[in-house]
Every structure is written in structure tokens, then in C-alpha cells.
Design a protein around this motif. Structure first.
Motif, PDB file in Angstrom:
ATOM      1  N   UNK A   7      15.205  60.443  23.686  1.00 40.92           N
ATOM      2  CA  UNK A   7      14.954  60.429  22.281  1.00 40.92           C
ATOM      3  C   UNK A   7      15.498  61.570  21.332  1.00 40.92           C
ATOM      4  N   UNK A   8      16.577  61.919  21.682  1.00 44.54           N
ATOM      5  CA  UNK A   8      17.540  63.077  21.107  1.00 44.54           C
ATOM      6  C   UNK A   8      18.162  62.403  19.896  1.00 44.54           C
ATOM      7  N   UNK A   9      18.024  63.215  18.566  1.00 41.51           N
ATOM      8  CA  UNK A   9      18.956  62.952  17.495  1.00 41.51           C
ATOM      9  C   UNK A   9      20.253  62.995  17.806  1.00 41.51           C
ATOM     10  N   UNK A  10      20.756  63.830  18.431  1.00 43.93           N
ATOM     11  CA  UNK A  10      22.213  64.233  18.469  1.00 43.93           C
ATOM     12  C   UNK A  10      22.489  64.832  20.044  1.00 43.93           C
ATOM     13  N   UNK A  11      23.798  64.516  20.614  1.00 45.71           N
ATOM     14  CA  UNK A  11      24.095  65.284  21.616  1.00 45.71           C
ATOM     15  C   UNK A  11      25.343  66.263  21.284  1.00 45.71           C
ATOM     16  N   UNK A  12      25.064  67.322  22.132  1.00 46.31           N
ATOM     17  CA  UNK A  12      25.886  68.550  21.874  1.00 46.31           C
ATOM     18  C   UNK A  12      26.948  68.631  23.062  1.00 46.31           C
ATOM     19  N   UNK A  13      28.323  68.606  22.375  1.00 48.10           N
ATOM     20  CA  UNK A  13      29.194  68.718  23.388  1.00 48.10           C
ATOM     21  C   UNK A  13      29.657  69.767  24.005  1.00 48.10           C
ATOM     22  N   UNK A  14      29.723  69.979  25.260  1.00 49.96           N
ATOM     23  CA  UNK A  14      30.057  71.401  26.085  1.00 49.96           C
ATOM     24  C   UNK A  14      31.235  71.126  26.922  1.00 49.96           C
ATOM     25  N   UNK A  15      32.118  71.899  26.708  1.00 50.15           N
ATOM     26  CA  UNK A  15      33.689  71.692  27.755  1.00 50.15           C
ATOM     27  C   UNK A  15      33.712  73.098  28.129  1.00 50.15           C
ATOM     28  N   UNK A  16      33.874  73.248  29.602  1.00 51.42           N
ATOM     29  CA  UNK A  16      34.126  74.173  30.294  1.00 51.42           C
ATOM     30  C   UNK A  16      33.423  75.559  29.847  1.00 51.42           C
ATOM     31  N   UNK A  17      31.906  75.039  29.729  1.00 52.54           N
ATOM     32  CA  UNK A  17      31.189  76.013  29.470  1.00 52.54           C
ATOM     33  C   UNK A  17      30.932  76.621  28.323  1.00 52.54           C
ATOM     34  N   UNK A  18      31.807  76.003  27.100  1.00 55.67           N
ATOM     35  CA  UNK A  18      31.804  76.241  25.774  1.00 55.67           C
ATOM     36  C   UNK A  18      31.317  75.091  24.835  1.00 55.67           C
ATOM     37  N   UNK A  19      30.458  75.471  23.742  1.00 57.05           N
ATOM     38  CA  UNK A  19      30.094  74.420  22.762  1.00 57.05           C
ATOM     39  C   UNK A  19      31.410  73.968  21.913  1.00 57.05           C
ATOM     40  N   UNK A  20      31.333  72.475  21.834  1.00 55.35           N
ATOM     41  CA  UNK A  20      32.431  72.512  20.971  1.00 55.35           C
ATOM     42  C   UNK A  20      31.932  71.805  19.641  1.00 55.35           C
ATOM     43  N   UNK A  21      30.868  70.786  19.726  1.00 58.62           N
ATOM     44  CA  UNK A  21      30.577  70.142  18.555  1.00 58.62           C
ATOM     45  C   UNK A  21      29.399  69.157  18.914  1.00 58.62           C
ATOM     46  N   UNK A  22      28.667  68.430  17.983  1.00 63.66           N
ATOM     47  CA  UNK A  22      27.802  67.484  18.311  1.00 63.66           C
ATOM     48  C   UNK A  22      28.782  66.176  18.028  1.00 63.66           C
ATOM     49  N   UNK A  23      28.104  65.296  18.854  1.00 63.53           N
ATOM     50  CA  UNK A  23      28.769  63.907  18.885  1.00 63.53           C
ATOM     51  C   UNK A  23      29.343  63.378  17.533  1.00 63.53           C
ATOM     52  N   UNK A  24      28.560  63.607  16.587  1.00 62.46           N
ATOM     53  CA  UNK A  24      28.695  63.238  15.294  1.00 62.46           C
ATOM     54  C   UNK A  24      28.621  64.290  14.205  1.00 62.46           C
ATOM     55  N   UNK A  25      28.580  65.395  14.714  1.00 62.82           N
ATOM     56  CA  UNK A  25      28.318  66.664  13.771  1.00 62.82           C
ATOM     57  C   UNK A  25      29.077  67.763  14.047  1.00 62.82           C
ATOM     58  N   UNK A  26      29.231  68.870  13.364  1.00 61.81           N
ATOM     59  CA  UNK A  26      29.638  70.099  13.571  1.00 61.81           C
ATOM     60  C   UNK A  26      28.399  71.200  14.063  1.00 61.81           C
ATOM     61  N   UNK A  27      28.493  72.249  14.562  1.00 67.11           N
ATOM     62  CA  UNK A  27      27.561  72.664  15.024  1.00 67.11           C
ATOM     63  C   UNK A  27      27.533  74.093  14.441  1.00 67.11           C
ATOM     64  N   UNK A  28      26.474  74.937  14.123  1.00 64.52           N
ATOM     65  CA  UNK A  28      26.341  76.526  14.009  1.00 64.52           C
ATOM     66  C   UNK A  28      25.105  76.872  14.821  1.00 64.52           C
ATOM     67  N   UNK A  29      25.433  78.115  15.405  1.00 68.81           N
ATOM     68  CA  UNK A  29      24.169  78.855  16.065  1.00 68.81           C
ATOM     69  C   UNK A  29      23.773  80.013  15.204  1.00 68.81           C
ATOM     70  N   UNK A  30      22.890  80.527  15.252  1.00 72.53           N
ATOM     71  CA  UNK A  30      22.561  82.093  14.582  1.00 72.53           C
ATOM     72  C   UNK A  30      22.349  83.010  15.756  1.00 72.53           C
ATOM     73  N   UNK A  31      23.041  83.821  15.971  1.00 73.56           N
ATOM     74  CA  UNK A  31      22.788  84.924  16.965  1.00 73.56           C
ATOM     75  C   UNK A  31      23.015  86.326  16.367  1.00 73.56           C
ATOM     76  N   UNK A  32      21.669  87.148  16.679  1.00 82.14           N
ATOM     77  CA  UNK A  32      21.745  88.460  15.655  1.00 82.14           C
ATOM     78  C   UNK A  32      21.840  88.644  14.548  1.00 82.14           C
ATOM     79  N   UNK A  33      21.495  87.428  13.830  1.00 79.33           N
ATOM     80  CA  UNK A  33      21.260  87.147  12.252  1.00 79.33           C
ATOM     81  C   UNK A  33      22.636  86.661  11.799  1.00 79.33           C
ATOM     82  N   UNK A  34      23.692  86.348  12.612  1.00 82.99           N
ATOM     83  CA  UNK A  34      24.990  86.048  12.443  1.00 82.99           C
ATOM     84  C   UNK A  34      25.230  84.279  12.582  1.00 82.99           C
TER      85      UNK A  34
END
Length: 127
Positions: A7-34
Motif C-alpha cells: 500500500x505504499x505510494x512510492x518506492x525509494x530506490x537505493x543503490x549500493x547503500x545510497x538513496x537515488x530517487x523515488x521510482x517516479x520522483x526525486x527525493x529530499x531529506x531534512x537532516x539537522x534542519x538542512x
């Protein structure tokens, strides 16, 4: 297929332990306010909304950068959001069944979402 089954809306793609993007989107995280998004590469498709948000955050002097995001950073992020032309800026409040941040859109997402809404309104007036 796995995302749809749970039931997920999107899949987040990970390659060699690093986040790439969503299957049909780009991705942002916020870490320490950045706000952080992976840099464009041969593994990440360019995104109009992604680029617009980076430019808008720089203009508004909100802390943001392009940098590699580890899977561990993704899982401990204060906020996660996806950007695309069709979904605009979508907050992620659960990741693999676990709550992201406080389980609701975070303060950085809220600021960026408002910037995006103002931008669209300005286009409508000038269009």
C-alpha cells in the motif's frame, strides 16, 4: 510491485547503500534542519520540481544542498519529501511502516510547500 503490495505510494530506490530517487520522483531529506537531495548523476533523473525547489530554497536562504544520502541517513531523517511534476511536493510520514519525524509534515516541508504555492500563484497572475 512490492510497494503496491504493502500500500505504499512510492518506492525509494537505493543503490549500493545510497538513496537515488523515488521510482517516479526525486527525493529530499531534512537532516539537522538542512534539506538534502542526491546530486544529479547517471542514476538520477533530472526533475523540474526538484530544480525549482533547490533554486527557491537558495533564494529564500533556507539551508539546502546536494549530497549523497546513505540509507541510514534516510531512515533517521527528520523529514522526507518527494518532488515531481504530478505530485508537486509530497511529504513522507511513514517509511517501511515506521514514522518519519513526528508523523506529520515537518517545518521545512511546510516552508518549501508554501514557497511552491506562492510560485504557482505568481505564475497564474502573470500567465
Amino acid at each position: 510491485r512490492q510497494a503496491i503490495e504493502v500500500g505504499a505510494v512510492e518506492t525509494i530506490l537505493i543503490r549500493d547503500g545510497y538513496v537515488m530517487e523515488g521510482a517516479a520522483s526525486n527525493l529530499f531529506i531534512v537532516d539537522d534542519g538542512i534539506a538534502i537531495t542526491p546530486p544529479k548523476s547517471q542514476f538520477i533523473l533530472p526533475g523540474i520540481t526538484r530544480d525549482l525547489m533547490l533554486e527557491a530554497m537558495h533564494t529564500a536562504q533556507l539551508p539546502c544542498r546536494e549530497a549523497s544520502i546513505s540509507e541510514a541517513q534516510l531512515r533517521s531523517a527528520e523529514e522526507i519529501w518527494l518532488t515531481s511534476s504530478t505530485r508537486e511536493i509530497l511529504p513522507v510520514i511513514t517509511l517501511d511502516g515506521k514514522t518519519v519525524g513526528k508523523g506529520k509534515p515537518g517545518p521545512v516541508w511546510t516552508q518549501v510547500w508554501q514557497i511552491y504555492q506562492d510560485y504557482k500563484q505568481k505564475l497564474r497572475k502573470n500567465g
